[in-house]
Design a protein around this motif. Structure first.
Motif, PDB file in Angstrom:
ATOM      1  N   ALA A  54       0.688  11.748  -2.532  1.00  0.00           N
ATOM      2  CA  ALA A  54       0.481  11.477  -3.800  1.00  0.00           C
ATOM      3  C   ALA A  54      -0.859  12.187  -4.034  1.00  0.00           C
ATOM      4  CB  ALA A  54       0.074   9.963  -3.791  1.00  0.00           C
ATOM      5  N   GLU A  55      -0.896  12.911  -5.510  1.00  0.00           N
ATOM      6  CA  GLU A  55      -1.861  13.927  -5.466  1.00  0.00           C
ATOM      7  C   GLU A  55      -2.855  13.632  -6.485  1.00  0.00           C
ATOM      8  OE1 GLU A  55       0.779  17.212  -6.464  1.00  0.00           O
ATOM      9  OE2 GLU A  55       0.710  18.038  -4.378  1.00  0.00           O
ATOM     10  N   LEU A  56      -2.409  12.805  -7.544  1.00  0.00           N
ATOM     11  CA  LEU A  56      -3.421  12.192  -8.453  1.00  0.00           C
ATOM     12  C   LEU A  56      -4.397  11.244  -8.135  1.00  0.00           C
ATOM     13  CD1 LEU A  56      -0.922  12.276 -11.288  1.00  0.00           C
ATOM     14  CD2 LEU A  56      -2.200  14.130 -10.506  1.00  0.00           C
ATOM     15  N   GLY A  57      -5.712  11.576  -8.496  1.00  0.00           N
ATOM     16  CA  GLY A  57      -6.801  10.640  -8.074  1.00  0.00           C
ATOM     17  C   GLY A  57      -7.006   9.495  -9.300  1.00  0.00           C
ATOM     18  N   LEU A  58      -7.791   8.722  -8.984  1.00  0.00           N
ATOM     19  CA  LEU A  58      -8.572   7.662 -10.312  1.00  0.00           C
ATOM     20  C   LEU A  58      -8.606   8.740 -11.385  1.00  0.00           C
ATOM     21  CD1 LEU A  58      -8.893   4.998 -11.399  1.00  0.00           C
ATOM     22  CD2 LEU A  58     -11.051   5.056 -10.322  1.00  0.00           C
ATOM     23  N   LEU A  59      -9.275   9.759 -11.251  1.00  0.00           N
ATOM     24  CA  LEU A  59      -9.714  10.451 -12.516  1.00  0.00           C
ATOM     25  C   LEU A  59      -8.536  11.109 -13.307  1.00  0.00           C
ATOM     26  CD1 LEU A  59     -12.062  11.694 -14.184  1.00  0.00           C
ATOM     27  CD2 LEU A  59     -12.005  13.809 -12.518  1.00  0.00           C
ATOM     28  N   ASP A  60      -7.723  11.590 -12.517  1.00  0.00           N
ATOM     29  CA  ASP A  60      -6.529  12.160 -13.117  1.00  0.00           C
ATOM     30  C   ASP A  60      -5.816  11.239 -13.963  1.00  0.00           C
ATOM     31  OD1 ASP A  60      -6.787  14.827 -12.160  1.00  0.00           O
ATOM     32  OD2 ASP A  60      -6.373  14.288 -10.160  1.00  0.00           O
ATOM     33  N   LEU A 100       2.512  -5.269 -13.805  1.00  0.00           N
ATOM     34  CA  LEU A 100       3.526  -4.929 -13.798  1.00  0.00           C
ATOM     35  C   LEU A 100       3.625  -3.431 -12.777  1.00  0.00           C
ATOM     36  CD1 LEU A 100       5.234  -5.211 -16.963  1.00  0.00           C
ATOM     37  CD2 LEU A 100       5.800  -6.611 -14.930  1.00  0.00           C
ATOM     38  N   ALA A 101       2.745  -2.528 -13.166  1.00  0.00           N
ATOM     39  CA  ALA A 101       2.726  -1.208 -12.525  1.00  0.00           C
ATOM     40  C   ALA A 101       2.198  -1.604 -10.965  1.00  0.00           C
ATOM     41  CB  ALA A 101       1.695  -0.266 -13.306  1.00  0.00           C
ATOM     42  N   ASP A 148       0.879  -1.217  -0.070  1.00  0.00           N
ATOM     43  CA  ASP A 148       0.115  -0.110  -0.049  1.00  0.00           C
ATOM     44  C   ASP A 148       0.858   1.325  -0.003  1.00  0.00           C
ATOM     45  OD1 ASP A 148      -2.683  -1.037  -0.208  1.00  0.00           O
ATOM     46  OD2 ASP A 148      -2.546  -1.281   2.102  1.00  0.00           O
ATOM     47  N   GLU A 149       2.186   1.231   0.669  1.00  0.00           N
ATOM     48  CA  GLU A 149       2.907   2.225   0.703  1.00  0.00           C
ATOM     49  C   GLU A 149       3.728   2.665  -0.375  1.00  0.00           C
ATOM     50  OE1 GLU A 149       2.882   4.552   2.994  1.00  0.00           O
ATOM     51  OE2 GLU A 149       1.242   3.353   3.929  1.00  0.00           O
ATOM     52  N   GLU A 194       3.824   7.149  -9.346  1.00  0.00           N
ATOM     53  CA  GLU A 194       4.127   7.499  -7.909  1.00  0.00           C
ATOM     54  C   GLU A 194       3.363   8.734  -7.406  1.00  0.00           C
ATOM     55  OE1 GLU A 194       8.117   7.242  -7.945  1.00  0.00           O
ATOM     56  OE2 GLU A 194       8.433   5.244  -7.930  1.00  0.00           O
ATOM     57  N   GLU A 195       2.865   9.394  -8.358  1.00  0.00           N
ATOM     58  CA  GLU A 195       1.890  10.468  -7.888  1.00  0.00           C
ATOM     59  C   GLU A 195       0.636  10.255  -7.704  1.00  0.00           C
ATOM     60  OE1 GLU A 195       2.734  13.994 -10.465  1.00  0.00           O
ATOM     61  OE2 GLU A 195       4.283  12.691 -11.370  1.00  0.00           O
ATOM     62  N   VAL A 196       0.219   8.834  -7.996  1.00  0.00           N
ATOM     63  CA  VAL A 196      -1.114   8.675  -8.003  1.00  0.00           C
ATOM     64  C   VAL A 196      -1.491   7.855  -6.464  1.00  0.00           C
ATOM     65  CG1 VAL A 196      -2.891   7.124  -8.892  1.00  0.00           C
ATOM     66  CG2 VAL A 196      -1.294   7.996 -10.194  1.00  0.00           C
ATOM     67  N   GLU A 197      -2.524   8.285  -6.083  1.00  0.00           N
ATOM     68  CA  GLU A 197      -3.105   7.979  -4.836  1.00  0.00           C
ATOM     69  C   GLU A 197      -3.165   6.326  -4.883  1.00  0.00           C
ATOM     70  OE1 GLU A 197      -6.842   9.642  -4.177  1.00  0.00           O
ATOM     71  OE2 GLU A 197      -6.020  11.854  -3.904  1.00  0.00           O
ATOM     72  N   ASN A 198      -3.082   5.511  -3.796  1.00  0.00           N
ATOM     73  CA  ASN A 198      -3.434   4.210  -3.698  1.00  0.00           C
ATOM     74  C   ASN A 198      -3.006   3.367  -5.110  1.00  0.00           C
ATOM     75  OD1 ASN A 198      -4.162   1.627  -2.862  1.00  0.00           O
ATOM     76  ND2 ASN A 198      -6.252   2.172  -2.915  1.00  0.00           N
ATOM     77  N   PRO A 199      -1.934   3.544  -5.457  1.00  0.00           N
ATOM     78  CA  PRO A 199      -1.550   3.374  -7.011  1.00  0.00           C
ATOM     79  C   PRO A 199      -1.978   1.695  -7.366  1.00  0.00           C
ATOM     80  CG  PRO A 199       0.356   3.610  -5.739  1.00  0.00           C
ATOM     81  CD  PRO A 199      -0.588   4.033  -5.070  1.00  0.00           C
ATOM     82  N   ARG A 200      -1.576   1.029  -6.343  1.00  0.00           N
ATOM     83  CA  ARG A 200      -1.860  -0.628  -6.597  1.00  0.00           C
ATOM     84  C   ARG A 200      -3.371  -0.924  -6.945  1.00  0.00           C
ATOM     85  NH1 ARG A 200      -2.124  -4.751  -1.863  1.00  0.00           N
ATOM     86  NH2 ARG A 200      -3.929  -3.868  -0.904  1.00  0.00           N
TER      87      ARG A 200
END
Lengths: 217, 484
Positions: free
Chosen positions: B10-16, B66-67, A45-46, B236-242
């Motif tokens: 992390a500033e970008l949401g799913l929409l961004d 991968l991402a 998550d981090e 890395e700028e995206v919230e909760n990227p996984r």
């Protein structure tokens, strides 16, 4: 020509994870080996490191973490014996690797016969606590609160900043060169960043990587 | 560059994140390539974009896995670097770098005729056909108007990016929203226009190629769907990227396919496949001027809105690939796979200055290519690099079975295997098509690969010579908060 290091951190608990986070902030590549599924989820998550789920003493797992091209392995679990075993196994698989083991007691300095370096987080923590209790106005380097890092950085000769005056180097906001080359005066805009000299630099984590780019190349 | 990505918040949401992907995919491809696709495949151009969406979805799954498991912001190159040895990852970076640079040339070439069309709508220049009619026969001296415009566009954006760091993700969101709304206006007006109600989609396939004509058209327009690589360069700028990155990949891909299908259907329905093919890079813009209302105050001509959309889209897409290409080169420089100065941040401007300049050279050169060749080459290299990405997923699963994968491809290994197969089929078709129709593009592509081989060997030799002296000084000179 410095490049980012590839670092394996065995043990993704408190110490391991914080270490991974600091390294990642400075632009290094970190892989964490962690056995407990719930901790693996938290680390994922981090978003700071690739995570290999498994037992770090298992050579197969160490190999999956990419031990052959790693520059360093840090075994940072809470168990000294396990940490030493991980480091020695890694050295066996990849002789050139730098090994760092977390130990429990200060007597553990003698372990440097087996590993390249030992760390003793409890002692560092105790010193912080002592500083805090005394409430002294004098703060040590490691006593910075919050996210700010105060670092000693040696200017690499091939770095963009080498040989330039501070006024000519556009440091990102969030970074401040504190000392001059001899560590005797506060840096000013006329201070020259001499290759090979070390400077005290205060940086916010967000720009640490950029500062490294400028000073380390 | 990567420094900004690892910002604490992390500033970008799913929409961004979705908008970044859509911005790249909807960017210029739709304005520049629809005419070319119609030229090859006739009304089946609609099918071309639908099938490309399907093919690229398999690679999209691989990117998502991968991402989600490799927390790095380098896009395809970074992932492959994680899995493969020096040579393979070098080849991947080299191809992806080229694909982006040529895409830059393509977008610049798409910008020029649309810009002329915009000027024409306001009566400042004669219709683009006439401007070009003078120009086309004399290949070297008289092509200027369009080529010069394309050249100037590249120069402008390179200069902007070289001295200042890129626009943030939220700006990109606004850009994409503008583009999509303009296209929605286009589709809405087109669908109700009398031209569309009498639309003729028969015969679906062109006479000379039959259904198989769809394949080379797919190869040519494949580049239109390259956008999700860009999403994974900002993870890395995206919230909760996984969670958000895989979602952003799928949502942007799905939405893009829908937009493409609507726009292409309307364009073919109103202008006809032949008319669209004739209009070439300015196809959509011309279709729009035919059916949009005229006599509106200020903007005068409804078509001007669409033409403006085309100009705006090609420019923003050009900006995106200037950033994307320099980012690939920069990461390669950082990894020691290109000369190290390419991997450095400029001490004054805070940008990967040398990487941007290096990319600019090829981009400016590619402006001299015919649009079609640029499209062909860029698609070819995206196809090849997508093959490598799919292979990377399979290889990573085998070599690192214990790696934590927050997102796993369903029905593994079918999707990546299909991805490899379909991308290879399209590559084969495209190469065969290039042999017949565009040997220039093929020759330049082969030349780039050979140049890559030489560069790799030269750097390898250089490194093995100087590595020894370097090793001693590489010891950690950085002493953070010393422990004792």
């Amino acid at each position: 020509m410095t490049k980012d290091l590839k670092v394996i951190v065995a043990g993704g608990g408190r110490v391991g994870f914080q270490t991974a986070e600091l390294l990642a902030d400075r632009g290094h590549d970190v892989t964490i080996i962690e056995q407990r599924t719930d901790i693996v989820e938290q680390i994922a998550d981090e978003w700071v490191a690739t995570v290999i789920e498994g037992d770090a003493t298992n050579p197969d797992i160490i190999e999956q973490a990419g031990v052959e091209d790693a520059d360093a392995i840090a075994a940072l679990t809470g168990v000294t014996g396990l940490n030493l075993a991980v480091c020695m196994a890694a050295k066996e698989l990849s002789p050139g690797i730098r090994t760092v083991a977390r130990i429990e007691r200060s007597a553990g300095e003698s372990y440097t016969r087996f590993v390249d370096a030992v760390v003793f987080p409890e002692r560092a923590g105790a010193r912080l606590a002592a500083n805090e209790i005394v409430g002294s106005d004098v703060q040590t380097l490691s006593d910075v609160t919050g996210a700010l890092d105060i670092m000693l950085i040696r200017v690499h000769e091939e770095s963009p900043a080498a040989g330039k005056r501070l006024a000519d180097v556009r440091f990102p906001s969030g970074a401040l060169v504190v000392s001059d080359a001899d560590g005797e005066r506060i840096a000013g805009s006329d201070t020259t960043l001499t290759a090979g000299k070390r400077y005290v630099v205060a940086v916010e984590p967000a720009v640490a990587d950029e500062v490294m780019n400028l000073m380390r190349g | 560059m990567s420094s900004q990505n690892r910002a604490p918040e992390a500033e970008l949401g799913l929409l961004d994140a979705t908008m970044i992907g859509m911005g790249a995919m909807i960017g210029a491809g739709i304005f520049v390539l629809t005419g070319l696709a119609a030229e090859i495949a006739g009304p089946a151009a609609i099918l071309v974009f639908a099938l490309n969406g399907v093919v690229t979805a398999f690679t999209g799954l691989s990117y998502a896995e991968l991402a989600a498991s490799i927390p790095k912001s380098g896009g395809g190159y970074a992932f492959v670097r994680e899995v493969f040895d020096d040579l393979s990852s070098f080849v991947m970076g080299w191809m992806l770098w080229f694909a982006y640079m040529i895409a830059g040339g393509l977008y610049a070439l798409g910008f020029a005729p649309n810009f002329l069309e915009l000027l024409h709508v306001y009566g400042m220049v004669p219709p683009p056909e006439q401007v070009q009619a003078v120009a086309l026969p004399l290949v070297d001296a008289a092509l200027p108007v369009a080529v010069l415009l394309a050249f100037a566009a590249v120069l402008l954006l390179v200069a902007v990016n070289a001295v200042s760091t890129a626009a943030s993700g939220s700006v990109e969101t606004i850009f994409t929203a503008v583009k999509v709304s303009i296209l929605v206006v286009f589709v809405a007006f087109g669908a109700v226009s009398p031209m569309f109600s009498t639309a003729e989609f028969q015969p679906l396939f062109p006479q000379d190629g039959g259904a198989l004509a769809v394949l080379p058209a797919m190869g040519l327009t494949f580049i239109a769907f390259e956008g999700y690589d860009l999403i994974t360069t900002v993870t890395e700028e995206v919230e909760n990227p996984r969670e958000n990155i895989p979602k952003a990949i799928f949502v942007s891909l799905g939405a893009t396919v829908v937009v493409y299908l609507a726009v292409v259907s309307v364009a073919i329905g109103t202008l006809g496949a032949d008319g669209l093919a004739e209009a070439g890079e300015a196809g959509i813009a011309q279709a729009a001027t035919e059916f949009m209302p005229t006599g509106i105050p200020v903007i005068q001509n409804g078509g001007a809105v669409i033409v403006f959309g085309a100009v705006f889209s090609t420019l923003t897409a050009l900006n995106a690939v200037v950033i994307a290409s320099s980012r690939v080169a920069f990461s390669m420089g950082r990894e020691g796979q290109l000369v190290s100065s390419i991997g450095q941040i400029h001490h004054k401007y805070g940008t990967p200055f040398v990487a941007i300049l290096a990319s600019a050279v090829v981009m400016l050169g590619s402006v001299a290519l015919p649009t079609k060749s640029a499209g062909n080459m860029s698609s070819l290299f995206f196809l090849l690099s997508f093959v490598v990405v799919n292979v990377a997923v399979i290889r990573l699963r085998r070599e690192r079975p214990n790696m934590h994968r927050p997102y796993e491809i369903p029905f593994y290994p079918v999707p990546p295997a299909l991805g490899i197969l379909l991308n290879l089929v399209l590559t084969g078709v495209l190469v065969e098509y290039l042999i017949r129709t565009d040997p220039l593009a093929l020759g330049l592509s082969v030349g780039w690969i050979l140049l890559g081989g030489l560069t790799y060997l030269a750097l390898d030799r250089f490194r093995s010579g100087s590595d020894r002296d370097d090793e001693q000084t590489t010891e950690l000179d950085v002493t953070p908060e010393s422990d004792d």
